[in-house]
Motif scaffolding. Sequence first.
Motif, PDB file in Angstrom:
ATOM      1  N   GLU A   1       0.842  -1.195   0.000  1.00  0.00           N
ATOM      2  CA  GLU A   1       0.000   0.000   0.000  1.00  0.00           C
ATOM      3  C   GLU A   1       0.886   1.256   0.000  1.00  0.00           C
ATOM      4  OE1 GLU A   1      -3.838   1.607   2.551  1.00  0.00           O
ATOM      5  OE2 GLU A   1      -2.819  -0.185   3.248  1.00  0.00           O
ATOM      6  N   THR A   2       1.938   1.251  -0.823  1.00  0.00           N
ATOM      7  CA  THR A   2       2.843   2.399  -0.863  1.00  0.00           C
ATOM      8  C   THR A   2       3.203   2.717  -2.309  1.00  0.00           C
ATOM      9  OG1 THR A   2       3.768   1.705   1.265  1.00  0.00           O
ATOM     10  CG2 THR A   2       5.005   3.361   0.015  1.00  0.00           C
ATOM     11  N   PHE A   3       2.785   3.897  -2.765  1.00  0.00           N
ATOM     12  CA  PHE A   3       3.105   4.274  -4.145  1.00  0.00           C
ATOM     13  C   PHE A   3       4.597   4.444  -4.332  1.00  0.00           C
ATOM     14  CE2 PHE A   3      -1.345   5.309  -4.485  1.00  0.00           C
ATOM     15  CZ  PHE A   3      -1.600   4.706  -5.696  1.00  0.00           C
ATOM     16  N   GLY A   4       5.051   4.198  -5.564  1.00  0.00           N
ATOM     17  CA  GLY A   4       6.469   4.374  -5.872  1.00  0.00           C
ATOM     18  C   GLY A   4       7.208   3.053  -5.956  1.00  0.00           C
ATOM     19  N   SER A   5       6.464   1.958  -6.083  1.00  0.00           N
ATOM     20  CA  SER A   5       7.102   0.640  -6.041  1.00  0.00           C
ATOM     21  C   SER A   5       7.781   0.249  -7.356  1.00  0.00           C
ATOM     22  CB  SER A   5       6.073  -0.419  -5.654  1.00  0.00           C
ATOM     23  OG  SER A   5       5.478  -0.106  -4.415  1.00  0.00           O
ATOM     24  N   TYR A   6       7.345   0.811  -8.495  1.00  0.00           N
ATOM     25  CA  TYR A   6       8.026   0.511  -9.760  1.00  0.00           C
ATOM     26  C   TYR A   6       9.300   1.373  -9.797  1.00  0.00           C
ATOM     27  CZ  TYR A   6       3.578  -1.225 -11.999  1.00  0.00           C
ATOM     28  OH  TYR A   6       2.419  -1.882 -12.366  1.00  0.00           O
ATOM     29  N   ALA A   7      10.270   1.029  -8.969  1.00  0.00           N
ATOM     30  CA  ALA A   7      11.476   1.855  -8.840  1.00  0.00           C
ATOM     31  C   ALA A   7      12.578   1.029  -8.201  1.00  0.00           C
ATOM     32  CB  ALA A   7      11.176   3.069  -7.950  1.00  0.00           C
ATOM     33  N   GLN A   8      13.815   1.560  -8.254  1.00  0.00           N
ATOM     34  CA  GLN A   8      14.931   0.847  -7.644  1.00  0.00           C
ATOM     35  C   GLN A   8      14.970   1.045  -6.135  1.00  0.00           C
ATOM     36  OE1 GLN A   8      17.951   2.522 -10.314  1.00  0.00           O
ATOM     37  NE2 GLN A   8      18.175   0.480 -11.217  1.00  0.00           N
TER      38      GLN A   8
ATOM     39  N   THR B   1     -21.996  -7.849  -2.302  1.00  0.00           N
ATOM     40  CA  THR B   1     -21.021  -7.018  -1.605  1.00  0.00           C
ATOM     41  C   THR B   1     -19.900  -6.639  -2.563  1.00  0.00           C
ATOM     42  OG1 THR B   1     -19.548  -6.859   0.317  1.00  0.00           O
ATOM     43  CG2 THR B   1     -19.743  -9.014  -0.693  1.00  0.00           C
ATOM     44  N   ARG B   2     -19.250  -5.485  -2.293  1.00  0.00           N
ATOM     45  CA  ARG B   2     -18.190  -5.000  -3.186  1.00  0.00           C
ATOM     46  C   ARG B   2     -17.010  -4.592  -2.287  1.00  0.00           C
ATOM     47  NH1 ARG B   2     -13.974  -3.760  -5.909  1.00  0.00           N
ATOM     48  NH2 ARG B   2     -14.244  -2.823  -7.960  1.00  0.00           N
ATOM     49  N   PRO B   3     -16.270  -5.612  -1.763  1.00  0.00           N
ATOM     50  CA  PRO B   3     -15.228  -5.333  -0.772  1.00  0.00           C
ATOM     51  C   PRO B   3     -13.887  -4.938  -1.399  1.00  0.00           C
ATOM     52  CG  PRO B   3     -15.365  -7.678  -1.153  1.00  0.00           C
ATOM     53  CD  PRO B   3     -16.406  -7.049  -2.053  1.00  0.00           C
ATOM     54  N   LYS B   4     -13.037  -4.283  -0.566  1.00  0.00           N
ATOM     55  CA  LYS B   4     -11.657  -4.045  -0.984  1.00  0.00           C
ATOM     56  C   LYS B   4     -10.695  -4.375   0.151  1.00  0.00           C
ATOM     57  CE  LYS B   4     -11.282   0.972  -0.054  1.00  0.00           C
ATOM     58  NZ  LYS B   4     -12.626   1.296   0.436  1.00  0.00           N
ATOM     59  N   LEU B   5      -9.522  -4.845  -0.256  1.00  0.00           N
ATOM     60  CA  LEU B   5      -8.523  -5.312   0.712  1.00  0.00           C
ATOM     61  C   LEU B   5      -8.256  -4.307   1.808  1.00  0.00           C
ATOM     62  CD1 LEU B   5      -6.204  -7.203   1.676  1.00  0.00           C
ATOM     63  CD2 LEU B   5      -4.735  -6.064   0.008  1.00  0.00           C
ATOM     64  N   PHE B   6      -8.137  -3.027   1.450  1.00  0.00           N
ATOM     65  CA  PHE B   6      -7.639  -2.055   2.429  1.00  0.00           C
ATOM     66  C   PHE B   6      -8.608  -1.834   3.594  1.00  0.00           C
ATOM     67  CE2 PHE B   6      -5.480  -1.048  -1.657  1.00  0.00           C
ATOM     68  CZ  PHE B   6      -4.288  -1.685  -1.313  1.00  0.00           C
ATOM     69  N   ASP B   7      -9.848  -2.335   3.469  1.00  0.00           N
ATOM     70  CA  ASP B   7     -10.766  -2.311   4.608  1.00  0.00           C
ATOM     71  C   ASP B   7     -10.607  -3.559   5.487  1.00  0.00           C
ATOM     72  OD1 ASP B   7     -11.938   0.145   3.962  1.00  0.00           O
ATOM     73  OD2 ASP B   7     -13.237  -0.801   2.480  1.00  0.00           O
ATOM     74  N   PHE B   8      -9.753  -4.487   5.050  1.00  0.00           N
ATOM     75  CA  PHE B   8      -9.551  -5.726   5.806  1.00  0.00           C
ATOM     76  C   PHE B   8      -8.133  -5.818   6.360  1.00  0.00           C
ATOM     77  CE2 PHE B   8     -13.314  -6.385   3.364  1.00  0.00           C
ATOM     78  CZ  PHE B   8     -14.116  -7.226   4.127  1.00  0.00           C
ATOM     79  N   VAL B   9      -7.359  -4.747   6.159  1.00  0.00           N
ATOM     80  CA  VAL B   9      -6.012  -4.653   6.758  1.00  0.00           C
ATOM     81  C   VAL B   9      -5.848  -3.218   7.273  1.00  0.00           C
ATOM     82  CG1 VAL B   9      -4.846  -6.516   5.505  1.00  0.00           C
ATOM     83  CG2 VAL B   9      -5.040  -4.276   4.428  1.00  0.00           C
ATOM     84  N   ILE B  10      -6.751  -2.833   8.173  1.00  0.00           N
ATOM     85  CA  ILE B  10      -6.828  -1.423   8.561  1.00  0.00           C
ATOM     86  C   ILE B  10      -5.668  -1.037   9.479  1.00  0.00           C
ATOM     87  CG2 ILE B  10      -8.294   0.355   9.597  1.00  0.00           C
ATOM     88  CD1 ILE B  10     -10.656  -1.554   9.104  1.00  0.00           C
ATOM     89  N   THR B  11      -5.440  -1.842  10.501  1.00  0.00           N
ATOM     90  CA  THR B  11      -4.357  -1.500  11.439  1.00  0.00           C
ATOM     91  C   THR B  11      -3.101  -2.272  11.047  1.00  0.00           C
ATOM     92  OG1 THR B  11      -4.922  -3.346  12.886  1.00  0.00           O
ATOM     93  CG2 THR B  11      -6.034  -1.238  13.314  1.00  0.00           C
ATOM     94  N   THR B  12      -1.955  -1.800  11.571  1.00  0.00           N
ATOM     95  CA  THR B  12      -0.697  -2.503  11.303  1.00  0.00           C
ATOM     96  C   THR B  12      -0.779  -3.933  11.827  1.00  0.00           C
ATOM     97  OG1 THR B  12       0.480  -0.419  11.415  1.00  0.00           O
ATOM     98  CG2 THR B  12       1.806  -2.403  11.644  1.00  0.00           C
ATOM     99  N   GLY B  13      -1.437  -4.109  12.971  1.00  0.00           N
ATOM    100  CA  GLY B  13      -1.579  -5.450  13.535  1.00  0.00           C
ATOM    101  C   GLY B  13      -2.355  -6.369  12.601  1.00  0.00           C
ATOM    102  N   GLU B  14      -3.459  -5.840  12.075  1.00  0.00           N
ATOM    103  CA  GLU B  14      -4.296  -6.650  11.169  1.00  0.00           C
ATOM    104  C   GLU B  14      -3.521  -6.987   9.884  1.00  0.00           C
ATOM    105  OE1 GLU B  14      -8.983  -6.510   9.763  1.00  0.00           O
ATOM    106  OE2 GLU B  14      -7.922  -4.631  10.067  1.00  0.00           O
ATOM    107  N   LEU B  15      -2.805  -5.978   9.372  1.00  0.00           N
ATOM    108  CA  LEU B  15      -2.005  -6.183   8.161  1.00  0.00           C
ATOM    109  C   LEU B  15      -0.963  -7.275   8.383  1.00  0.00           C
ATOM    110  CD1 LEU B  15      -0.793  -5.234   5.365  1.00  0.00           C
ATOM    111  CD2 LEU B  15       0.560  -3.587   6.682  1.00  0.00           C
ATOM    112  N   ARG B  16      -0.221  -7.150   9.483  1.00  0.00           N
ATOM    113  CA  ARG B  16       0.878  -8.116   9.714  1.00  0.00           C
ATOM    114  C   ARG B  16       0.346  -9.503  10.046  1.00  0.00           C
ATOM    115  NH1 ARG B  16       5.138  -3.884  12.543  1.00  0.00           N
ATOM    116  NH2 ARG B  16       5.423  -2.686  10.629  1.00  0.00           N
ATOM    117  N   ASP B  17      -0.773  -9.577  10.785  1.00  0.00           N
ATOM    118  CA  ASP B  17      -1.358 -10.893  11.090  1.00  0.00           C
ATOM    119  C   ASP B  17      -1.817 -11.589   9.814  1.00  0.00           C
ATOM    120  OD1 ASP B  17      -0.953 -10.594  13.746  1.00  0.00           O
ATOM    121  OD2 ASP B  17      -3.058 -10.208  14.272  1.00  0.00           O
TER     122      ASP B  17
END
Length: 323
Positions: free
Chosen positions: A87-94, A260-276
């Motif tokens: 979830e960080t722009f700028g990934s197509y880069a060195q 339903t029309r879900p998106k990932l970023f609503d299912f990894v809201i906190t850093t804890g949820e993302l890392r788990d």
Amino acid sequence: MRAVQVTKAGGPDVLEVVDLQDPTPGPGEVLVDVAAAGINYIDTYQREGIYPMETPYVAGLEGSGKVTALGEGVHGVSVGDRIAWAETFGSYAQKIVVPWEKAVPVPDGVDDEQAVGALLQGMTAHFLVNDTYPVQRGDTVLVHAAAGGVGLLLVQLAAAKGARVIATVSTPEKEELARGAGAAEVIRYTEVDDLAAAVRAFTDDEGVAAAFDSVGKTTFDASLASLRRRGMLVLFGAASGPVPPVDPQRLNSAGSVFLTRPKLFDFVITTGELRDRAAGVYAAVADGTLDVRIGHRYPLDQARNAHEDLQARRTTGKLILTP
Ligand code: NDP
């Protein structure tokens, strides 16, 4: 550093390789040497302006690599650690600067490409089958675009939960991949006149418990008509174009079904949820229960070809950009 920049919305040719200053990490950020950048369908929606973007921007949300410097106040990570992000722009880069709260540690047993192949698409497949429609043993479910990046992972996770998966794909090569991932039945949806009838025929006309639809415009009606009573249509993408507005009465007529029309970023809201969630997916990769198929690798200066191939349905599995 070299990076792929977009200065205006448009077709694949707006992806331009440019030389930019190396970024420096601010407070709470880490600097990373990118090992593998992930290409995702959402990159094409952003490039085309379907999801409006401020320009110029360096494309790509996802990648993996080694931490080379820490910004102020970053704890719990050292220079040399391997991380991934989705979830960080700028990934197509060195090089890229990643907010530490958006970073995920990559465990031993998961290589840099798998770390990318399993992250955005893996966590998507994971939340869809666990949280959006919790797939039950004995369910029959429909998965469209089953040989794609998300598709191959979704088929594996649904099958591992004991579901019978009916998959759709466009070619014989993709059919083989979908079967290899665990699909019990495969329909080449480009070759059938009545897709819903083909799906229902595999269920004695009862219909499926859930339809996972990332194709959108061209499959939506068939997905709705494929559901069993009280089934769920999980619309999670628009590879063929956005679905026009839907009259809620159609959900009644289709058998009191759910949409339903879900998106990932609503299912990894906190850093804890993302890392788990990432840790759960990575554990399955490391122990071999989840296979990440890298379908294609492109050097940075072929980002345009990658987007063309993806949108022309020529790809399978995960696409990686190698800086
Ligand atoms: P894929 O690898 O699945 O590529 C897209 C596939 O869609 C194609 O290979 C093709 O498979 C199928 N497709 C059907 N019709 C078309 C069409 N007209 N044009 C292009 N492709 C078509 O991509 P990803 O795995 O990156 O993403 C899959 C979908 O999931 C996308 O719609 C994406 O937006 C969505 N997504 C949603 C997320 C969310 O949080 N909601 C998160 C991640 C992805 P075939 O040839 O077999 O038809």
